[in-house]
Scaffold this motif. Structure first.
Motif, PDB file in Angstrom:
ATOM      1  N   HIS A  75      -2.706  10.590  -5.980  1.00  0.00           N
ATOM      2  CA  HIS A  75      -1.631   9.642  -5.501  1.00  0.00           C
ATOM      3  C   HIS A  75      -1.301   8.396  -6.276  1.00  0.00           C
ATOM      4  O   HIS A  75       0.090   8.304  -6.669  1.00  0.00           O
ATOM      5  N   TYR A  76      -2.126   7.811  -6.786  1.00  0.00           N
ATOM      6  CA  TYR A  76      -1.684   6.616  -7.352  1.00  0.00           C
ATOM      7  C   TYR A  76      -1.243   6.749  -8.664  1.00  0.00           C
ATOM      8  O   TYR A  76      -0.215   6.338  -9.039  1.00  0.00           O
ATOM      9  N   ARG A  77      -1.732   7.857  -9.301  1.00  0.00           N
ATOM     10  CA  ARG A  77      -1.474   8.217 -10.638  1.00  0.00           C
ATOM     11  C   ARG A  77      -0.021   8.632 -10.691  1.00  0.00           C
ATOM     12  O   ARG A  77       0.783   8.416 -11.576  1.00  0.00           O
ATOM     13  N   HIS A  78       0.157   9.545  -9.792  1.00  0.00           N
ATOM     14  CA  HIS A  78       1.409  10.298  -9.835  1.00  0.00           C
ATOM     15  C   HIS A  78       2.680   9.380  -9.202  1.00  0.00           C
ATOM     16  O   HIS A  78       3.673   9.548  -9.650  1.00  0.00           O
ATOM     17  N   MET A  79       2.373   8.569  -8.446  1.00  0.00           N
ATOM     18  CA  MET A  79       3.570   7.638  -7.882  1.00  0.00           C
ATOM     19  C   MET A  79       3.783   6.769  -9.167  1.00  0.00           C
ATOM     20  O   MET A  79       4.940   6.423  -9.347  1.00  0.00           O
ATOM     21  N   LYS A  80       2.821   6.358  -9.883  1.00  0.00           N
ATOM     22  CA  LYS A  80       3.117   5.394 -11.082  1.00  0.00           C
ATOM     23  C   LYS A  80       3.805   5.952 -11.982  1.00  0.00           C
ATOM     24  O   LYS A  80       4.876   5.398 -12.633  1.00  0.00           O
ATOM     25  N   LEU A  81       3.645   7.421 -12.139  1.00  0.00           N
ATOM     26  CA  LEU A  81       4.485   8.279 -13.204  1.00  0.00           C
ATOM     27  C   LEU A  81       5.916   8.338 -12.455  1.00  0.00           C
ATOM     28  O   LEU A  81       6.920   7.758 -13.400  1.00  0.00           O
ATOM     29  N   THR A  96      -2.705   5.816  -0.665  1.00  0.00           N
ATOM     30  CA  THR A  96      -3.692   5.665  -2.167  1.00  0.00           C
ATOM     31  C   THR A  96      -5.027   5.881  -1.469  1.00  0.00           C
ATOM     32  O   THR A  96      -5.380   6.229  -0.592  1.00  0.00           O
ATOM     33  N   VAL A  97      -6.160   5.647  -2.512  1.00  0.00           N
ATOM     34  CA  VAL A  97      -7.471   5.769  -2.239  1.00  0.00           C
ATOM     35  C   VAL A  97      -7.981   4.460  -1.738  1.00  0.00           C
ATOM     36  O   VAL A  97      -8.759   4.543  -0.663  1.00  0.00           O
ATOM     37  N   GLN A 101      -5.148  -0.071  -4.930  1.00  0.00           N
ATOM     38  CA  GLN A 101      -3.984   0.691  -5.436  1.00  0.00           C
ATOM     39  C   GLN A 101      -2.759   0.601  -4.977  1.00  0.00           C
ATOM     40  O   GLN A 101      -1.767   0.546  -5.553  1.00  0.00           O
ATOM     41  N   ALA A 102      -2.759   0.569  -3.654  1.00  0.00           N
ATOM     42  CA  ALA A 102      -1.558   0.257  -2.948  1.00  0.00           C
ATOM     43  C   ALA A 102      -0.811  -0.956  -3.345  1.00  0.00           C
ATOM     44  O   ALA A 102       0.541  -0.856  -3.448  1.00  0.00           O
ATOM     45  N   GLU A 299       3.634  -3.645   4.278  1.00  0.00           N
ATOM     46  CA  GLU A 299       2.590  -4.328   5.007  1.00  0.00           C
ATOM     47  C   GLU A 299       1.597  -3.546   5.919  1.00  0.00           C
ATOM     48  O   GLU A 299       0.382  -3.525   5.857  1.00  0.00           O
ATOM     49  N   ASP A 300       2.360  -2.460   6.524  1.00  0.00           N
ATOM     50  CA  ASP A 300       1.607  -1.428   7.401  1.00  0.00           C
ATOM     51  C   ASP A 300       0.603  -0.494   6.688  1.00  0.00           C
ATOM     52  O   ASP A 300      -0.377  -0.280   7.056  1.00  0.00           O
ATOM     53  N   THR A 301       1.294  -0.143   5.594  1.00  0.00           N
ATOM     54  CA  THR A 301       0.389   0.730   4.866  1.00  0.00           C
ATOM     55  C   THR A 301      -0.879  -0.026   4.109  1.00  0.00           C
ATOM     56  O   THR A 301      -1.879   0.616   4.312  1.00  0.00           O
ATOM     57  N   LEU A 302      -0.592  -1.404   3.650  1.00  0.00           N
ATOM     58  CA  LEU A 302      -1.631  -2.058   3.235  1.00  0.00           C
ATOM     59  C   LEU A 302      -2.961  -2.287   4.568  1.00  0.00           C
ATOM     60  O   LEU A 302      -3.925  -2.394   4.189  1.00  0.00           O
TER      61      LEU A 302
END
Length: 326
Positions: A75-81, A96-97, A101-102, A299-302
């Motif tokens: 997810h992190y790599r693909h979101m960054k792309l 994310t993991v 990363q988030a 903030e909720d995701t974090l």
């Protein structure tokens, strides 16, 4: 809005089915590491474009919003792309993991001025408000405790047991129990405790998480990958209790009084398959120029990622360095 799907697996198929029933969404493009797989997917679900690489799809100027349907580890790599290509993003859970990363993803999204949000569908569903409204009515009195469980017999799935794919019960199903507690009890947590049984591969096969709130309320949460559970969320009050049938996709809510008599039943509204709410809110927010969705604020995701990081630390669950880092 022209939507592209990055990844062509099972979850992508469900999202494609949802999009086909929405006037607001156009099934525009799909990308897979296999062009043949992308072409089969596009033909089956009526997508205009099929790409054999993610980068090629993201170079398409017509793509407005990308739904990421790859394993957690990617997810992190693909979101960054996507962000670097200037695309808005709706990313499958777990976002994310880890929390770092988030944080980096949200920083990049702000820098590139794009919307990025986590696609944990229960946050966007109307059942969330229905449950909170019923609790606020006070039908079951003062509520001090909730329990929630989510277990599926999925230990034979590669993405679930492999640490290099960020596997385990927590990121796949436990994340729903945590979100259930936070949606209905909030995030003012004073203490947390947990236990987990690890698989031979080193990921959590089943776990118990206890959240103790500042106001004295408690949430007892369990999840696992070995068997089937009733998937219920239950609120225990001084004048009765309330049962949510399937915390992962609420179907019905039942309220019982102090005499253990069923006094109210509420069915959730008819839906395509439940994924439409996250898609519609994301589209609406983009059109309004917003950069996060009210139903799943950054903030909720974090907060969820922070809790899961803490639990993994307690259990000694670590993914390969190349998965954890950014």
């Amino acid at each position: 809005m022209k939507i592209a799907i990055l990844g062509a697996g099972n979850i992508a198929e469900k999202l494609a089915h949802t999009m086909a029933g929405l006037e607001e969404a156009e099934c525009y493009a799909v990308a897979s590491r296999s062009l043949e797989k992308a072409q089969r997917f596009a033909k089956e679900f009526g997508f205009e474009k099929a790409y054999g690489s993610y980068e090629e799809m993201l170079a398409d100027d017509s793509v407005e919003l990308v739904y990421i349907a790859t394993p957690h580890s990617h997810h992190y790599r693909h979101m960054k792309l996507c962000i670097e290509a200037g695309k808005h993003v709706l990313c499958e859970k777990a976002f994310t993991v880890n929390e770092k990363q988030a944080e980096e993803i949200f920083r990049l999204a702000k820098e590139k001025d794009v919307l990025v949000t986590e696609a944990i569908w229960t946050r966007y569903m109307p059942s969330r408000k229905i449950i909170n409204d019923l609790l606020a009515e006070g039908m079951i009195g003062e509520v001090k405790t909730l329990t929630a469980n989510l277990d599926y017999a999925i230990s034979n799935k590669e993405r679930i047991i492999r640490p290099e794919l960020a596997g385990g019960a927590l990121l796949d199903v436990g994340v729903y129990t945590l979100n259930f507690a936070l949606m209905h009890f909030g995030n003012k947590i004073a203490k947390k405790h947990s236990f987990a049984q690890l698989t031979e591969t080193g990921v959590d096969g089943q776990n118990v998480m206890i959240l103790s709130y500042e106001d004295g309320r408690m949430a007892n949460l369990t999840s696992g990958i070995y068997g089937l559970s009733d998937r219920q969320g239950i609120f225990y009050g001084s004048k009765g209790w309330m049962v949510v049938d399937n915390i992962n996709d609420p179907l019905e809510i039942k309220v019982y009084d102090e005499n253990r008599i069923l006094v109210k039943e509420v069915r959730v509204p008819e839906q395509i398959n439940g994924y439409e709410y996250e898609v519609l809110e994301t589209i609406d927010c983009i059109k309004k120029g917003l950069r996060e969705c009210p139903s799943m604020k950054h903030e909720d995701t974090l907060e969820v990622m922070r809790l899961m990081d803490g639990f993994r630390s307690e259990w000694g669950v670590k993914y390969p360095e190349e998965i954890e880092q950014f």
